[in-house]
Design a protein around this motif. Structure first.
Motif, short mmCIF file in Angstrom:
data_model
loop_
_atom_site.label_atom_id
_atom_site.label_comp_id
_atom_site.label_asym_id
_atom_site.label_seq_id
_atom_site.Cartn_x
_atom_site.Cartn_y
_atom_site.Cartn_z
N ARG A 86 111.98 37.86 57.64
CA ARG A 86 112.09 36.47 57.20
C ARG A 86 111.77 35.55 58.37
NH1 ARG A 86 115.10 39.77 54.40
NH2 ARG A 86 115.35 39.45 52.17
N ILE A 87 110.86 34.60 58.13
CA ILE A 87 110.34 33.76 59.20
C ILE A 87 110.64 32.30 58.91
CG2 ILE A 87 108.21 33.05 60.37
CD1 ILE A 87 107.19 35.92 59.57
N ALA B 189 108.91 31.80 55.11
CA ALA B 189 107.93 32.85 54.84
C ALA B 189 108.62 34.20 54.93
CB ALA B 189 106.77 32.79 55.83
N VAL B 190 108.08 35.16 54.19
CA VAL B 190 108.61 36.52 54.22
C VAL B 190 107.42 37.48 54.30
CG1 VAL B 190 109.92 38.28 52.97
CG2 VAL B 190 110.63 35.88 52.84
N VAL B 191 107.49 38.42 55.25
CA VAL B 191 106.45 39.43 55.40
C VAL B 191 107.07 40.79 55.10
CG1 VAL B 191 104.83 40.52 56.98
CG2 VAL B 191 105.31 38.08 57.19
N VAL C 9 102.48 38.52 52.45
CA VAL C 9 103.22 37.41 53.02
C VAL C 9 103.51 36.44 51.89
CG1 VAL C 9 103.17 35.49 54.67
CG2 VAL C 9 102.00 37.64 55.22
N PHE C 10 104.75 36.02 51.76
CA PHE C 10 105.16 35.08 50.72
C PHE C 10 105.68 33.82 51.39
CE2 PHE C 10 105.77 39.43 49.32
CZ PHE C 10 104.98 39.46 48.19
N VAL C 11 105.11 32.68 51.03
CA VAL C 11 105.51 31.41 51.65
C VAL C 11 106.26 30.58 50.62
CG1 VAL C 11 104.74 29.34 52.84
CG2 VAL C 11 103.51 31.49 53.18
N ALA C 12 107.46 30.17 50.99
CA ALA C 12 108.31 29.35 50.12
C ALA C 12 107.64 28.03 49.80
CB ALA C 12 109.65 29.10 50.79
#
Length: 134
Positions: free
Chosen positions: A5-6, A20-22, A32-35
């Motif tokens: 979690r970034i 963001a989540v990788v 990669v998922f960006v909120a």
């Protein structure tokens, strides 16, 4: 599989979500998922009253989170645009398109545009949510 979690310091504090989540640990590319990102500054305050300004800032925020996750704009595979007014978006489509091309070039992800009654921040007119592969 590892989930990273970034939350970049350049963005408003992530409270109840991650910017963001990788996912890694599987062979090949990492998703990669960006909120959803709105047009906020680092304090979480909406910048700009117009949709073009807010779109630009929301896209800048999405790209900060994406780059912090190790991906570049051309890695975006999907983008959802949430708007409080599709009519306003259409009225400024050429300007918004220029904002996109200036920051991301002509690499267009799969995209959906959705009109909503309101966003989390009542001053927000646009929110961008994305997914990428790095």
């Amino acid at each position: 599989m590892d989930i990273n979690r970034i939350n970049p310091e350049e963005l408003a504090p992530a409270v109840g979500f991650s910017h963001a989540v990788v996912a890694s640990g599987t062979p090949g590319a990492c998703p990669v998922f960006v909120a959803g990102q709105t047009g906020t500054d680092a304090r979480g305050v909406i910048v700009g009253a117009g949709i073009v300004e807010q779109f630009a800032r929301a896209l800048d925020n999405l790209l900060v989170a994406l780059r912090a996750a190790g991906a570049e704009p051309d890695a975006l595979t999907s983008l959802t645009v949430y708007l409080t007014s599709i009519a306003e978006y259409r009225a400024h489509a050429a300007e918004i398109g220029k904002v996109w091309r200036d920051r991301c070039g002509r690499a267009y992800p799969a995209m959906a545009v959705v009109e909503v009654a309101r966003l989390w921040d009542p001053a927000a007119k646009v929110e961008l949510q994305g997914a990428a592969v790095r």
